[in-house]
Design a protein around this motif. Structure first.
Motif, PDB file in Angstrom:
ATOM      1  N   HIS A  96      -7.244  -3.408   4.376  1.00 30.38           N
ATOM      2  CA  HIS A  96      -7.398  -3.337   2.923  1.00 30.38           C
ATOM      3  C   HIS A  96      -7.743  -4.669   2.245  1.00 30.38           C
ATOM      4  CE1 HIS A  96      -5.862   0.767   2.990  1.00 30.38           C
ATOM      5  NE2 HIS A  96      -4.844   0.352   3.718  1.00 30.38           N
ATOM      6  N   GLU A 137      -0.778  -5.209  -4.635  1.00 36.89           N
ATOM      7  CA  GLU A 137      -1.720  -4.210  -4.155  1.00 36.89           C
ATOM      8  C   GLU A 137      -2.976  -4.931  -3.642  1.00 36.89           C
ATOM      9  OE1 GLU A 137      -0.108  -4.180  -6.959  1.00 36.89           O
ATOM     10  OE2 GLU A 137       1.157  -2.381  -6.795  1.00 36.89           O
ATOM     11  N   VAL A 186       0.824  -1.213   0.000  1.00 33.75           N
ATOM     12  CA  VAL A 186       0.000   0.000   0.000  1.00 33.75           C
ATOM     13  C   VAL A 186       0.851   1.253   0.000  1.00 33.75           C
ATOM     14  CG1 VAL A 186      -1.887  -1.191   1.172  1.00 33.75           C
ATOM     15  CG2 VAL A 186      -0.197   0.057   2.522  1.00 33.75           C
ATOM     16  N   ARG A 245       6.538  -1.714  -1.229  1.00 31.52           N
ATOM     17  CA  ARG A 245       7.016  -2.251  -2.496  1.00 31.52           C
ATOM     18  C   ARG A 245       8.513  -2.555  -2.431  1.00 31.52           C
ATOM     19  NH1 ARG A 245       4.381  -2.240  -6.927  1.00 31.52           N
ATOM     20  NH2 ARG A 245       2.999  -0.592  -6.154  1.00 31.52           N
TER      21      ARG A 245
END
Length: 355
Positions: free
Chosen positions: A334, A291, A255, A260
């Motif tokens: 998420h 993601e 996120v 990353r």
């Protein structure tokens, strides 16, 4: 309901190696569990390995976590029965269950290969089979009888007891006893056969991080079949309660750019076939790193994740509390809601507490 927790392998550094030492690892595990409890994560689970710089004696850690948290379930994945005294483990399990007020999910199994050659012999145990499977099974049966309250010894003759609590010859159970303890026990199954046996034994199923079936199917497909067979066998056995099933996965929601950089290269698009040195090919699971919207679709396509009641996220515990809490928070906020997750705190307030 669906639940999720974290599974820590408890690695620590020794000698001049970089990373947290044993003391740091234990305290970080407690801190992470406390923070995860506040977040609403359902479980804190720990691997158990001997003769290795990893978690080895889980009960002190689980007791410490249970005493500092309110909602989160504490447990193992898994305790190696080859190294255990079944009656002493039964006493410990009952005590932990009472301390945790039922927030316990204790996973046990025959155990995976260890660094030591027949390390259980150094602990004072011998087995007929080279891998100790016969001994583990026998100890497991004794353990189940003990937690169910059966007499495991006989009272001494009159005059030899201190004090005279029992009539001589009276069958004596282990103490303490914890009501419904069997409902909080899990067998770590690495094959269809052991999953079916867990159902006959009347305990929950903790599907292993790897499986001994290696026919070209994905880990998710193999585990989904394992879960199907477990539940069918459970129905055939006629048990009067509904068990839970868990699977574990390495999952890293991305996120932020920092995520990353840390985890972007962890992603793999397929499972792996390997061996653990016992001549049996095994299937290892892939790692997920993407993601949230991509992760949600990937996990929905994993039949075992969707069939299981609980998902354990394997975490890189050496990276410390902040990084691992970020992984859990990203997943909780998420990804997990799209999979039907009910948080530990939400479950308690809506009557869906884990049991």
């Amino acid at each position: 309901m669906k639940s999720f927790g974290f599974l820590s392998f408890g690695h620590y550094a020794i000698g001049n190696q970089p990373g947290p030492d044993a003391r740091d690892t234990l305290h970080q595990a407690i801190d992470l569990a406390v923070a995860a409890d506040e977040l609403g994560v359902n479980g804190a689970y720990f691997r158990v390995h001997h003769f290795a710089p990893q978690n080895a004696s889980p009960m002190p850690l689980l007791g410490a976590i249970a005493g500092k948290t309110r909602h989160i379930e504490v447990g193992t994945g898994v305790i190696d029965m080859r190294y255990e005294n079944p009656l002493y483990l039964a006493e410990e399990a009952a005590a932990l269950e009472l301390i945790a007020d039922g927030r316990m999910a204790l996973g046990v199994s025959r155990g995976s290969p260890e660094p030591a050659e027949k390390g259980w012999e150094a602990f004072g145990y011998s087995a007929e089979q080279d891998n100790g499977a016969d001994m583990a099974r026998s100890k497991w049966e004794t353990f189940l009888a003990a937690i169910d309250g059966y007499g495991m010894a006989k009272a001494a003759e009159a005059g030899k007891q201190y004090p005279n609590m029992y009539h001589p010859g009276t069958p004596l159970p282990i103490f303490p006893q914890a009501p419904n303890l069997r409902k909080h026990m899990w067998w770590g199954a690495g094959s269809h056969t052991t999953a079916e046996q867990a159902a006959r034994d009347g305990v929950n199923l903790m599907s292993s991080t790897l499986v001994s079936e290696a026919d070209g199917s994905t880990l998710g497909e193999v585990q989904a079949e394992q879960i199907r067979r477990y539940r069918a066998t459970w129905q055939e056995a006629g048990h009067d309660w509904t068990p839970r099933v868990s699977v574990s996965r390495s999952i890293f929601p991305i996120v932020s750019e920092k995520d990353r950089q840390m985890f972007g290269l962890q992603a793999s698009d397929r499972d792996q076939i390997g061996s653990l040195g016992e001549g049996v090919p095994v299937t290892f699971g892939r790692s997920y790193a993407a993601e949230p919207d991509v992760l949600i679709e990937q996990l929905k396509a994993d039949p075992a994740v969707m069939a299981a009641d609980s998902l354990m996220l394997t975490i890189p515990n050496q990276m410390g509390v902040e990084v691992n809490l970020s992984i859990l928070q990203n997943f909780a906020e998420h990804v997990a809601p799209a999979l039907g997750w009910i948080s530990a705190k939400e479950g308690l307030t809506t009557g869906h507490e884990l049991s």
